[in-house]
Scaffold this motif. Structure first.
Motif, PDB file in Angstrom:
ATOM      1  N   ALA A 149      84.299  -3.653 -46.716  1.00  0.00           N
ATOM      2  CA  ALA A 149      85.473  -4.352 -46.231  1.00  0.00           C
ATOM      3  C   ALA A 149      85.418  -4.362 -44.173  1.00  0.00           C
ATOM      4  CB  ALA A 149      86.349  -2.856 -46.461  1.00  0.00           C
ATOM      5  N   LYS A 150      84.531  -3.198 -44.086  1.00  0.00           N
ATOM      6  CA  LYS A 150      84.568  -3.124 -42.495  1.00  0.00           C
ATOM      7  C   LYS A 150      83.778  -5.270 -42.900  1.00  0.00           C
ATOM      8  CE  LYS A 150      85.008   0.510 -40.948  1.00  0.00           C
ATOM      9  NZ  LYS A 150      86.230   0.480 -39.526  1.00  0.00           N
ATOM     10  N   GLY A 160      94.049   5.615 -46.147  1.00  0.00           N
ATOM     11  CA  GLY A 160      94.850   5.094 -45.501  1.00  0.00           C
ATOM     12  C   GLY A 160      94.157   5.189 -44.331  1.00  0.00           C
ATOM     13  N   ALA A 161      93.721   6.438 -43.191  1.00  0.00           N
ATOM     14  CA  ALA A 161      93.090   6.485 -42.330  1.00  0.00           C
ATOM     15  C   ALA A 161      91.916   5.297 -42.097  1.00  0.00           C
ATOM     16  CB  ALA A 161      92.514   7.473 -42.045  1.00  0.00           C
ATOM     17  N   PHE A 162      91.493   5.224 -42.995  1.00  0.00           N
ATOM     18  CA  PHE A 162      90.320   3.957 -43.408  1.00  0.00           C
ATOM     19  C   PHE A 162      90.380   2.560 -43.181  1.00  0.00           C
ATOM     20  CE2 PHE A 162      88.170   1.125 -45.783  1.00  0.00           C
ATOM     21  CZ  PHE A 162      86.487   1.377 -45.039  1.00  0.00           C
ATOM     22  N   MET A 163      91.818   2.596 -44.401  1.00  0.00           N
ATOM     23  CA  MET A 163      92.855   0.922 -43.066  1.00  0.00           C
ATOM     24  C   MET A 163      93.074   1.054 -42.163  1.00  0.00           C
ATOM     25  SD  MET A 163      94.942   1.280 -47.616  1.00  0.00           S
ATOM     26  CE  MET A 163      96.144  -0.065 -46.662  1.00  0.00           C
ATOM     27  N   THR A 194      91.871   1.509 -40.242  1.00  0.00           N
ATOM     28  CA  THR A 194      90.399   1.083 -39.111  1.00  0.00           C
ATOM     29  C   THR A 194      89.999  -0.127 -38.894  1.00  0.00           C
ATOM     30  OG1 THR A 194      88.824   1.303 -40.322  1.00  0.00           O
ATOM     31  CG2 THR A 194      89.292   3.499 -39.074  1.00  0.00           C
ATOM     32  N   LEU A 195      90.958  -1.283 -39.988  1.00  0.00           N
ATOM     33  CA  LEU A 195      90.554  -2.773 -40.339  1.00  0.00           C
ATOM     34  C   LEU A 195      91.600  -2.879 -39.689  1.00  0.00           C
ATOM     35  CD1 LEU A 195      89.769  -2.129 -43.851  1.00  0.00           C
ATOM     36  CD2 LEU A 195      88.256  -2.235 -41.699  1.00  0.00           C
ATOM     37  N   ASN A 196      91.587  -4.520 -39.450  1.00  0.00           N
ATOM     38  CA  ASN A 196      92.356  -5.130 -38.487  1.00  0.00           C
ATOM     39  C   ASN A 196      92.737  -6.591 -39.330  1.00  0.00           C
ATOM     40  OD1 ASN A 196      92.791  -3.751 -36.442  1.00  0.00           O
ATOM     41  ND2 ASN A 196      90.794  -4.648 -35.763  1.00  0.00           N
ATOM     42  N   ASN A 197      92.538  -6.410 -41.080  1.00  0.00           N
ATOM     43  CA  ASN A 197      92.281  -7.824 -41.574  1.00  0.00           C
ATOM     44  C   ASN A 197      92.872  -7.200 -43.052  1.00  0.00           C
ATOM     45  OD1 ASN A 197      90.460  -5.950 -42.693  1.00  0.00           O
ATOM     46  ND2 ASN A 197      89.368  -7.863 -43.429  1.00  0.00           N
ATOM     47  N   VAL A 198      93.847  -6.348 -43.145  1.00  0.00           N
ATOM     48  CA  VAL A 198      94.595  -6.041 -44.594  1.00  0.00           C
ATOM     49  C   VAL A 198      96.233  -6.615 -44.000  1.00  0.00           C
ATOM     50  CG1 VAL A 198      95.588  -4.187 -45.458  1.00  0.00           C
ATOM     51  CG2 VAL A 198      93.210  -3.475 -44.411  1.00  0.00           C
ATOM     52  N   LYS A 199      96.081  -7.685 -45.561  1.00  0.00           N
ATOM     53  CA  LYS A 199      97.385  -8.352 -45.408  1.00  0.00           C
ATOM     54  C   LYS A 199      98.573  -7.350 -46.853  1.00  0.00           C
ATOM     55  CE  LYS A 199      95.797 -11.071 -42.204  1.00  0.00           C
ATOM     56  NZ  LYS A 199      96.250 -10.497 -40.614  1.00  0.00           N
ATOM     57  N   ALA A 200      97.938  -6.687 -47.599  1.00  0.00           N
ATOM     58  CA  ALA A 200      99.172  -5.375 -48.245  1.00  0.00           C
ATOM     59  C   ALA A 200      98.618  -4.645 -48.998  1.00  0.00           C
ATOM     60  CB  ALA A 200      99.013  -7.045 -49.519  1.00  0.00           C
ATOM     61  N   LEU A 201      98.892  -4.068 -49.471  1.00  0.00           N
ATOM     62  CA  LEU A 201      98.373  -2.847 -50.452  1.00  0.00           C
ATOM     63  C   LEU A 201      99.423  -3.018 -51.781  1.00  0.00           C
ATOM     64  CD1 LEU A 201      96.942   0.091 -50.412  1.00  0.00           C
ATOM     65  CD2 LEU A 201      98.836   0.953 -49.564  1.00  0.00           C
ATOM     66  N   ASP A 202      98.439  -2.691 -52.812  1.00  0.00           N
ATOM     67  CA  ASP A 202      98.817  -2.892 -54.167  1.00  0.00           C
ATOM     68  C   ASP A 202      98.157  -1.197 -54.924  1.00  0.00           C
ATOM     69  OD1 ASP A 202     100.368  -4.826 -54.395  1.00  0.00           O
ATOM     70  OD2 ASP A 202      98.640  -5.795 -54.697  1.00  0.00           O
ATOM     71  N   ALA A 238      99.741   6.861 -43.080  1.00  0.00           N
ATOM     72  CA  ALA A 238      98.742   7.573 -42.402  1.00  0.00           C
ATOM     73  C   ALA A 238      97.884   6.104 -42.300  1.00  0.00           C
ATOM     74  CB  ALA A 238      97.328   8.128 -44.038  1.00  0.00           C
ATOM     75  N   TYR A 239      98.100   5.257 -42.632  1.00  0.00           N
ATOM     76  CA  TYR A 239      97.753   4.119 -41.831  1.00  0.00           C
ATOM     77  C   TYR A 239      98.403   3.575 -40.405  1.00  0.00           C
ATOM     78  CZ  TYR A 239      97.629  -1.022 -41.186  1.00  0.00           C
ATOM     79  OH  TYR A 239      97.611  -2.063 -41.236  1.00  0.00           O
ATOM     80  N   LYS A 240      99.308   3.583 -40.456  1.00  0.00           N
ATOM     81  CA  LYS A 240     100.456   3.529 -39.643  1.00  0.00           C
ATOM     82  C   LYS A 240      99.870   4.354 -38.301  1.00  0.00           C
ATOM     83  CE  LYS A 240     104.045   1.435 -41.919  1.00  0.00           C
ATOM     84  NZ  LYS A 240     105.862   1.855 -42.328  1.00  0.00           N
ATOM     85  N   LYS A 241      99.819   5.717 -39.103  1.00  0.00           N
ATOM     86  CA  LYS A 241      99.348   6.422 -38.340  1.00  0.00           C
ATOM     87  C   LYS A 241      98.136   6.330 -37.203  1.00  0.00           C
ATOM     88  CE  LYS A 241      98.409  12.295 -37.674  1.00  0.00           C
ATOM     89  NZ  LYS A 241      98.228  13.617 -38.568  1.00  0.00           N
ATOM     90  N   ALA A 242      97.138   6.543 -37.900  1.00  0.00           N
ATOM     91  CA  ALA A 242      95.670   4.980 -37.431  1.00  0.00           C
ATOM     92  C   ALA A 242      96.163   4.356 -36.791  1.00  0.00           C
ATOM     93  CB  ALA A 242      94.719   5.485 -38.568  1.00  0.00           C
ATOM     94  N   LYS A 243      96.693   3.857 -36.918  1.00  0.00           N
ATOM     95  CA  LYS A 243      97.412   2.185 -35.955  1.00  0.00           C
ATOM     96  C   LYS A 243      97.425   2.474 -34.379  1.00  0.00           C
ATOM     97  CE  LYS A 243      95.388  -1.373 -37.809  1.00  0.00           C
ATOM     98  NZ  LYS A 243      94.275  -1.884 -37.243  1.00  0.00           N
TER      99      LYS A 243
END
Length: 247
Positions: free
Chosen positions: A155-156, A186-189, A191-199, A241-246
């Protein structure tokens, strides 16, 4: 060149953007307890097909896929890396949108030959559907028989390469359906800048019949299915959690 093909679906609607031509390749090193395609596990089975034979049904109905493309899944499609490269090379000659549905389990940054082939493949790949089975490494090993370290490293790497990713995650009561794990994902996601969607997909037991047919015991015999409401709740927790990490 020929590949081992399990099956082909001509009208996929959940395997990437638009209507997809979905190719299921044979072979997978993981043994996910909730896998609903155990008949794809063994490499070397299925039908041997050339690139032209695999794509014949796609090109003969090309207008049908004008807003979609081709998704290669499995099994684990990157087990047949060379064949996958040839399929995508053919598709890219015609400007077709390409997608791989992968667990990332084959990622091996310490193998120069593998990385060279991977980079060639990624140069022709428009989207990766990355299945993260469990964010906790120990629990991932129990669930799949393998560590998740190379998966998260994959993923990284995709992030470094700027390859768009849709994260997929199955919520299973008693296994992945815990706030702690969902927040970690969510926190791991984040750290990424290429995530376009979550299923986020609710676990179902529709694969039981295949296990019986193959004379295999079903590992989650006593595990209930997840509800749509639970999957929706899980997605909300992950995204929070994703938004919090961002931020």
């Amino acid at each position: 060149m020929k590949g081992f093909v399990h099956s082909i679906e001509s009208c996929g609607t959940v395997d990437g953007p638009g209507i997809r031509y979905v190719i299921f390749l044979q072979g997978c090193p993981m043994r996910c307890q909730y896998c609903h395609n155990p008949d794809t596990w063994e490499y070397g089975k299925g039908t041997e097909m050339t690139v032209q034979e695999v794509l014949e049904g796609f090109y003969s109905n090309l207008p049908f896929y004008r807003n979609g493309g081709v998704t290669v899944t499995g099994g684990e499609p990157m087990m047949q890396m060379d064949f996958l490269i040839e399929v995508f090379r053919d598709l890219k000659k015609h400007g077709i949108h390409t997608c791989i549905d992968s667990s990332g389990i084959m990622f091996n940054p310490h193998n120069d030959a593998f990385m060279k082939r991977l980079d060639e493949l990624l140069s022709m790949t428009d989207l990766i559907l990355l299945d993260i089975k469990h964010i906790d490494d120990r629990q991932h090993q129990i669930l799949t028989g393998h560590s998740n370290r190379q998966i998260l490293a994959f993923a990284k790497y995709l992030d470094e390469r700027g390859v768009p990713v849709w994260i997929r995650h199955v919520v299973v009561p008693g296994i992945t359906l815990f706030r702690e794990y969902l927040e970690q994902l969510g926190a791991f996601m984040g750290t990424l800048n290429n995530v376009k969607a979550l299923d986020v997909l609710p676990y179902h037991s529709m694969g039981k019949i295949k296990y019986k047919t193959l004379h295999l015991s079903y590992p989650l015999e006593n595990t209930r299915e997840a509800t749509r409401e639970e999957a929706s709740m899980a997605k909300h927790i992950i995204l929070s959690a994703y938004k919090k990490a961002k931020n």
